[in-house]
Design a protein around this motif. Structure first.
Motif, PDB file in Angstrom:
ATOM      1  N   ALA C 361       0.887  -0.808   0.023  1.00  0.00           N
ATOM      2  CA  ALA C 361       0.201   0.233   0.433  1.00  0.00           C
ATOM      3  C   ALA C 361       0.644   1.088   0.197  1.00  0.00           C
ATOM      4  N   ILE C 362       1.716   1.221   0.978  1.00  0.00           N
ATOM      5  CA  ILE C 362       2.932   2.771   0.730  1.00  0.00           C
ATOM      6  C   ILE C 362       3.340   2.902  -0.775  1.00  0.00           C
ATOM      7  N   PHE C 363       3.618   1.275  -0.991  1.00  0.00           N
ATOM      8  CA  PHE C 363       4.522   1.358  -2.070  1.00  0.00           C
ATOM      9  C   PHE C 363       3.995   2.044  -3.209  1.00  0.00           C
ATOM     10  N   HIS C 364       2.788   1.387  -3.351  1.00  0.00           N
ATOM     11  CA  HIS C 364       1.210   2.101  -4.350  1.00  0.00           C
ATOM     12  C   HIS C 364       1.234   3.482  -4.776  1.00  0.00           C
ATOM     13  N   LEU C 365       1.469   3.903  -2.595  1.00  0.00           N
ATOM     14  CA  LEU C 365       1.083   5.310  -2.208  1.00  0.00           C
ATOM     15  C   LEU C 365       2.059   6.296  -3.217  1.00  0.00           C
ATOM     16  N   ILE C 366       3.493   5.821  -2.954  1.00  0.00           N
ATOM     17  CA  ILE C 366       4.287   6.568  -3.166  1.00  0.00           C
ATOM     18  C   ILE C 366       4.868   6.667  -4.770  1.00  0.00           C
ATOM     19  N   THR C 367       4.289   5.489  -5.351  1.00  0.00           N
ATOM     20  CA  THR C 367       4.901   5.454  -6.965  1.00  0.00           C
ATOM     21  C   THR C 367       3.138   6.387  -7.508  1.00  0.00           C
ATOM     22  N   HIS C 368       2.104   6.425  -6.724  1.00  0.00           N
ATOM     23  CA  HIS C 368       0.727   6.720  -7.206  1.00  0.00           C
ATOM     24  C   HIS C 368       1.285   8.114  -7.189  1.00  0.00           C
ATOM     25  N   GLY C 369       2.267   8.511  -5.884  1.00  0.00           N
ATOM     26  CA  GLY C 369       2.135  10.112  -5.202  1.00  0.00           C
ATOM     27  C   GLY C 369       3.287  10.859  -6.596  1.00  0.00           C
ATOM     28  N   PHE C 370       3.982   9.617  -7.434  1.00  0.00           N
ATOM     29  CA  PHE C 370       5.050  10.517  -8.628  1.00  0.00           C
ATOM     30  C   PHE C 370       4.350  10.380  -9.654  1.00  0.00           C
ATOM     31  N   PHE C 371       3.578   9.702 -10.422  1.00  0.00           N
ATOM     32  CA  PHE C 371       2.925   9.816 -10.918  1.00  0.00           C
ATOM     33  C   PHE C 371       1.753  10.667 -11.647  1.00  0.00           C
ATOM     34  N   LYS C 372       0.997  10.332  -9.921  1.00  0.00           N
ATOM     35  CA  LYS C 372      -0.245  11.732 -10.987  1.00  0.00           C
ATOM     36  C   LYS C 372       0.169  12.916 -10.191  1.00  0.00           C
ATOM     37  N   ALA C 373       1.301  13.166  -9.948  1.00  0.00           N
ATOM     38  CA  ALA C 373       1.629  14.616  -9.827  1.00  0.00           C
ATOM     39  C   ALA C 373       1.947  15.020 -11.231  1.00  0.00           C
ATOM     40  N   THR C 374       2.862  13.891 -11.749  1.00  0.00           N
ATOM     41  CA  THR C 374       3.326  14.124 -13.044  1.00  0.00           C
ATOM     42  C   THR C 374       2.140  14.325 -13.671  1.00  0.00           C
ATOM     43  N   MET C 375       1.229  13.592 -14.044  1.00  0.00           N
ATOM     44  CA  MET C 375      -0.010  14.269 -14.932  1.00  0.00           C
ATOM     45  C   MET C 375      -0.574  14.922 -14.727  1.00  0.00           C
ATOM     46  N   PHE C 376      -1.059  15.834 -13.435  1.00  0.00           N
ATOM     47  CA  PHE C 376      -1.735  16.830 -12.808  1.00  0.00           C
ATOM     48  C   PHE C 376      -1.170  18.014 -13.412  1.00  0.00           C
ATOM     49  N   LEU C 377       0.397  17.675 -13.081  1.00  0.00           N
ATOM     50  CA  LEU C 377       0.844  18.985 -13.339  1.00  0.00           C
ATOM     51  C   LEU C 377       0.721  18.537 -15.362  1.00  0.00           C
ATOM     52  N   GLY C 378       1.453  17.405 -16.143  1.00  0.00           N
ATOM     53  CA  GLY C 378       1.339  17.489 -17.109  1.00  0.00           C
ATOM     54  C   GLY C 378      -0.347  18.263 -17.610  1.00  0.00           C
ATOM     55  N   ALA C 379      -1.462  17.437 -16.773  1.00  0.00           N
ATOM     56  CA  ALA C 379      -2.798  18.856 -17.433  1.00  0.00           C
ATOM     57  C   ALA C 379      -2.622  19.616 -17.093  1.00  0.00           C
ATOM     58  N   GLY C 380      -1.829  20.802 -15.681  1.00  0.00           N
ATOM     59  CA  GLY C 380      -2.036  22.241 -15.447  1.00  0.00           C
ATOM     60  C   GLY C 380      -0.981  22.636 -17.038  1.00  0.00           C
ATOM     61  N   SER C 381      -0.222  21.832 -17.451  1.00  0.00           N
ATOM     62  CA  SER C 381       0.886  22.848 -18.643  1.00  0.00           C
ATOM     63  C   SER C 381      -0.274  22.520 -19.782  1.00  0.00           C
ATOM     64  N   VAL C 382      -1.350  21.179 -20.303  1.00  0.00           N
ATOM     65  CA  VAL C 382      -2.038  21.419 -21.582  1.00  0.00           C
ATOM     66  C   VAL C 382      -2.962  22.591 -21.354  1.00  0.00           C
TER      67      VAL C 382
END
Lengths: 270, 100, 651
Positions: C361-382
């Protein structure tokens, strides 16, 4: 017992009179009747000291005080008979009657039996007997009444006393004020005119007439006006008559009697 | 000795008349007189009881009542004078508000 | 320490799993800087919010610097913790005594252990990147300084949440992030939708907070303490029923904060906030607080099997719920929000599986933190490049216009669908594996969720970056400035490489002192089969998306003649309607009823009573006419009654 049966109806009648008479003075006199009768009953009941005290203190002092105050307040003022509080009179009579009835019932169902009589107690004289009781068993209460009387006297003085709030006006102050009023609004400077003095009327309660025949209100003392007991000035027509009467002889003897006739007419007119 | 009940009945009647007088009269001075009437009625009862019981305590009590009545009348009449002075009336009904 | 190792030994001797208790040692050396990690952002928030306009010019720099400082400290602490032996990796720092009531004492204590350490790195690291990104994203907003103040406040509260050594301290951070979330969702308060969304998030979070506070009260009643140390040591001795209640109440709190069914409705609306907020709070950090809470409270849930089952059920429902919503939305941020719900569902699922899943759970939490932040910031960039348009039907063919955004977004995309080798592949795979081992139904749900995830993320990619241009006439997409793309690149790199944490089972070993060693259930089939199965399902999802979306013309307006399922998904699976029907409408009816009762019965009783008294008084007033003779009459009446009594007595 004869004294009782004679006096009791008189007392009840007088007490009822207090209820019904309209003038306070009459009520006071009726009350005095009740009190004197009561004094006699005290004598009958072997209480000679209270007989004397009742007459001296109650009838003599207290009733006098009542009359004194009545005089101050106004003897003539009589009560209105109209009851202002709805139902008060009926209720008072009903409740008072019930009260009397109940007391009568209480007395009726209690049998007093023969009275002991005060023969033994009064053996050494009623006053001496009273003094012995008063100054032994009731001495403390007696002392307390002394304090009570002094307090009452002081209280009456305090209540009746009127505080002077401004300095007393001197004659010079009054004179100055009068001149100032004259300067400001032309108020009459001299003394008020004297009341009317006529051939027919010569009284302080009748206003004087001015030269044109109208009454001068300021010539009558204010207290008489306030009481409403002043008389009316002689009617104008009356004055005309007087003047006419006076003028008659004057027309006849204009030359010879002028000097003798006029002064009295002038004096009355003023 | 005599039965003293009539005296007591007279006392009761006078007292009741005094009561009714206090209730129906409006002149403060007359009201005061009625109060005196009641006091006197009670005094009569005291004196009767003194005779009935054969000792002088009742008479002493009546004496005290007189003294107290005297004091009361002095103060009461002074109060009536004061009220009369300020409102020119001796009617007890005029003093129906808690102010002058 | 001794107790902890003894317990472990004992557990090993008895041959069954035992949850390690919390038994930290006092902070010394570099660990005394622990308070400063929270203190720096807090200081930044205070300076920025109290300082007012005077700090406008340099406020964003200060805000970023404080968080960066915290990150540096977090790294230092992490390195220091790495240097310690496995049994000594729990450190506590007592700052001051917060509550001192009789025997109940709550210190402002911080607990630094492997779990907190990971969270510290994630929060401060992602926060720093998002702060940097926000400098560019909010450059044209005149209230940028205030925005950074709120962000700092959020970071401080979040760090408080994960560092507190007491449930009351967690609650303090819990409420702090709730407040910051409210302020940031409604940051553009001039938009009524933003204000309403902020209110909605706040209110729904209150429901969860009630569960959390009730759980804390129950702990206090049961154990007399709310500190992790005390509760973890006494957890086994309390009855199972009590622990079940505590667990269920904690789960309610976690549902509120982590947007799990039934308290999920606020997260989609929360996308009204600025995009960095969505990335930081509603994707990477705050919404994972529920997972943190469940993992941190492992000693509660291990003693409450019913509550654990409830966690799994909630998680399964949510992961499918969020995925279905993600399929139907056209708003790019709402797709990502649905995906966030779904991914947090995975984490909750893992956490609910007990020792078999905590670490994953914690492992997925961390990886999710990375890739979801990437995508949200990407969406913001778009959005930054398309005049803040969020409708994917107005995008298309952006890969050439915004190459950096495209590439980084693609990294995040590959990570989330679980493309082999990317971080999401490792973490999600482990969770599905554990789920299948636990229960086939749960495993199937997780597997289907993975497929649906692949479908809607592929749909998002295709609609945004491929296909025809469907831009608004006045839109000229352009690449974002460096200050925004650099954090994107860093996060994308982390999304790709996040899987290294699993190398040699490092993360499970690291978390062992907190959640115990990972239990391995024997699978019916070899692990590699499961992995292949997952990959196949993902491939199917991608394929379906390519067929349905990539090969067709995408209309600029969303078609209305769609199936019931699509309509339901567009309406958030009627989450709001359910809330309205189950809570809002009955609540309003109840309140209306109470108003009527209040108006008629209560007011009637009061006014009737007062009216009765007034009427009685108006009657009695006649007796008080002021005439002394009337009063004398009543005195005489009294005398008559007394005489009457005498007559009656003597008769």
């Amino acid at each position: 017992m004869i004294a009782f049966w004679v006096l009791a109806p008189i007392m009840v009648a007088a007490a009822l009179g207090v209820l019904f008479v309209r003038k306070a003075v009459h009520a006071a006199l009726l009350l005095a009747v009740v009190m004197i009768s009561l004094a006699v009953l005290y004598a009958v009941l072997e209480a000679p000291f209270l007989f004397a005290v009742q007459i001296i203190v109650y009838t003599g002092a207290i009733m006098m005080l009542f009359l004194f105050v009545l005089m101050l307040v106004g003897v003539d003022a009589s009560d209105s008979v109209v009851e202002t509080i709805r139902g008060q009179r009926v209720l008072a009579v009903v409740v008072g009657g019930t009260f009397a009835l109940l007391l009568g019932l209480l007395l009726g169902q209690a049998s007093l039996g023969a009275a002991s009589g005060l023969g033994d107690a009064n053996a050494g004289g009623n006053i001496e007997g009273l003094a012995q009781v008063l100054f032994s068993r009731y001495v403390l209460a007696f002392e307390a009444t002394a304090a009570l009387l002094i307090t009452a006297a002081l209280g009456a003085m305090v209540l009746a006393h009127r505080e002077r709030l401004t300095p007393r006006e001197s004659q010079a102050d009054r004179a100055r004020a009068r001149v100032r009023a004259y300067g400001a609004e032309g108020a009459h400077l001299g003394p008020e005119p004297a009341p009317g003095v006529y051939a027919r009327h010569n009284a302080v309660d009748t206003p004087a007439l001015l030269p044109d025949g109208t009454p001068a209100a300021s010539s009558v003392p204010g207290i008489i006006v306030a009481r409403g007991t002043g008389r009316r000035a002689p009617a104008y027509r009356d004055v005309e008559d007087v003047v006419g009467t006076l003028a008659g002889p004057r027309a006849d003897a204009t030359e010879e009697t002028h000097a003798e006739d006029t002064p009295p007419a002038d004096g009355r007119g003023a | 000795m005599d039965d003293l009940t009539p005296f007591l009945v007279l006392s009761a009647i006078l007292f009741s008349i005094g009561c009714v007088g206090v209730l129906v009269r409006r002149n403060a001075i007359v009201v005061f007189m009625c109060v005196e009437l009641m006091l006197n009625a009670s005094n009569l009862a005291f004196v009767v009881f003194a005779k009935q019981h054969g000792n002088l305590d009742g008479q002493v009590a009546a004496f005290f009542v007189m003294v107290v009545a005297a004091a009361e009348v002095v103060v009461g009449l002074a109060i009536i004078m004061t009220i009369f002075r300020s409102r020119r009336s001796a009617s007890v009904d005029d003093a129906s508000l808690l102010k002058l | 320490m001794n107790l902890s190792s003894q317990t472990l030994l004992l557990a090993a001797a008895e041959g069954h799993h035992e949850v390690p208790v919390v038994d930290p040692s006092a902070a010394d050396g570099v660990f005394t800087l622990l308070g400063l990690v929270i203190g720096l952002p807090l200081l930044g928030a205070v300076v920025l919010l109290v300082g007012g306009r005077r700090t406008d010019r340099w406020g964003h720099l200060l805000g970023t610097a404080t968080v960066a400082g915290s990150f540096v400290l977090a790294v230092l602490l992490f390195v220091a913790l790495l240097g310690r032996g496995e049994g000594e990796r729990q450190v506590t720092q007592h700052l001051w005594t917060w509550v001192d009531v009789g025997s109940y004492q709550v210190g402002m204590d911080l607990l630094y252990d492997p779990l907190s350490a990971l969270f510290l790195l994630l929060i401060t690291g992602v926060s720093t990147l998002i702060h940097v990104y926000s400098i560019g994203y909010m450059a044209h907003d005149e209230r940028r300084r205030r925005f950074f103040g709120y962000l700092n406040l959020f970071v401080a509260a979040m760090l408080m949440l994960v560092l507190a050594a007491d449930y009351l301290g967690v609650f303090l951070g819990w409420e702090g992030v709730g407040l910051a979330s409210y302020l940031l969702i409604g940051f553009w308060q001039h938009k009524p939708s933003a204000a309403a969304a902020a209110k909605k998030a706040f209110v729904i979070n209150r429901v969860g907070d009630i569960g959390m506070s009730l759980a804390i009260m129950l702990m206090f009643v049961t154990f007399g303490t709310t500190a992790f140390v005390g509760v973890s040591q006494a957890a086994g001795e309390a009855g199972e029923q009590t622990m079940t209640w505590i667990g269920l109440l904690l789960l309610l709190g976690a549902c509120g904060k982590s947007a799990q069914v039934p308290l999920q409705a606020w997260l989609l609306d929360a996308m009204e906030g600025p995009t960095p907020v969505s990335a930081l709070i509603h994707a990477a950090t705050m919404v994972t607080a529920g997972v943190y809470l469940v993992t941190r409270s492992s000693f509660v849930f291990e003693n409450a099997p019913v509550a654990q089952t409830a966690v799994v059920v909630v998680a399964c429902v949510t992961l499918l719920w969020g995925a279905v919503i993600g399929c139907a939305k056209d708003d790019i941020k709402k797709v990502l929000a649905g995906s966030t719900m779904s991914q947090i569902g995975y984490m909750m699922l893992a956490a609910g599986l007990g020792p078999a899943g905590y670490a994953f759970a914690i492992f997925h939490l961390i990886t999710h933190g990375f890739f979801k932040a990437t995508m949200f910031l990407g969406a913001g960039s778009v959005m930054h490049g398309t005049n803040d348009d969020v409708d994917m039907r107005h995008y298309g063919a952006l890969r050439t216009a915004m190459p950096v955004t495209f590439v980084t977004f693609a990294m995040g995309y590959l990570a989330i669908i679980g493309f082999p080798g990317f971080s999401g592949f490792w973490s999600k795979d482990k969770i599905i594996e554990a789920a299948i081992a636990e229960n086939y139904v749960v495993g199937a749900a997780a597997l289907v969720g993975a497929g649906v995830t692949a479908f809607y993320m592929t749909r998002l990619m295709l609609m945004t970056f491929f296909g025809e241009k469907r831009w608004e006439p006045d839109v000229h997409p352009h690449e974002s400035p460096k200050v925004m793309t650099v954090p994107l690149v860093v996060l994308a790199a982390l999304s790709v490489l996040g899987g290294v944490l699993l190398l040699g089972d490092w993360i499970t070993d690291w978390l062992t002192p907190v959640v115990g060693p990972v239990e391995h259930h024997e699978l019916a089939v070899p692990v590699i089969v499961v992995t292949l199965l997952v990959t196949a399902v993902v491939a199917v999802g991608v394929g379906v998306a390519v067929l349905l979306v990539g090969r067709r013309e995408i209309p600029r307006e969303a078609p209305t003649d769609v199936s019931f399922v699509t309509r339901a998904a567009r309406a958030d699976l009627y989450g709001d309607a359910i809330n309205d029907g189950l809570v809002v409408a009955p609540g309003a009816a109840l309140v209306r009823g109470l108003v009527v009762v209040d108006d008629r019965a209560v007011d009637g009783a009061v006014e009737g009573g007062s009216g009765g008294i007034a009427a009685l008084a108006s009657v009695l007033r006649r007796a008080q006419n002021g005439y002394v003779r009337t009063y004398a009459l009543s005195v005489l009446l009294g005398a008559v009654i007394v005489v009457l009594a005498m007559v009656a007595v003597t008769w």
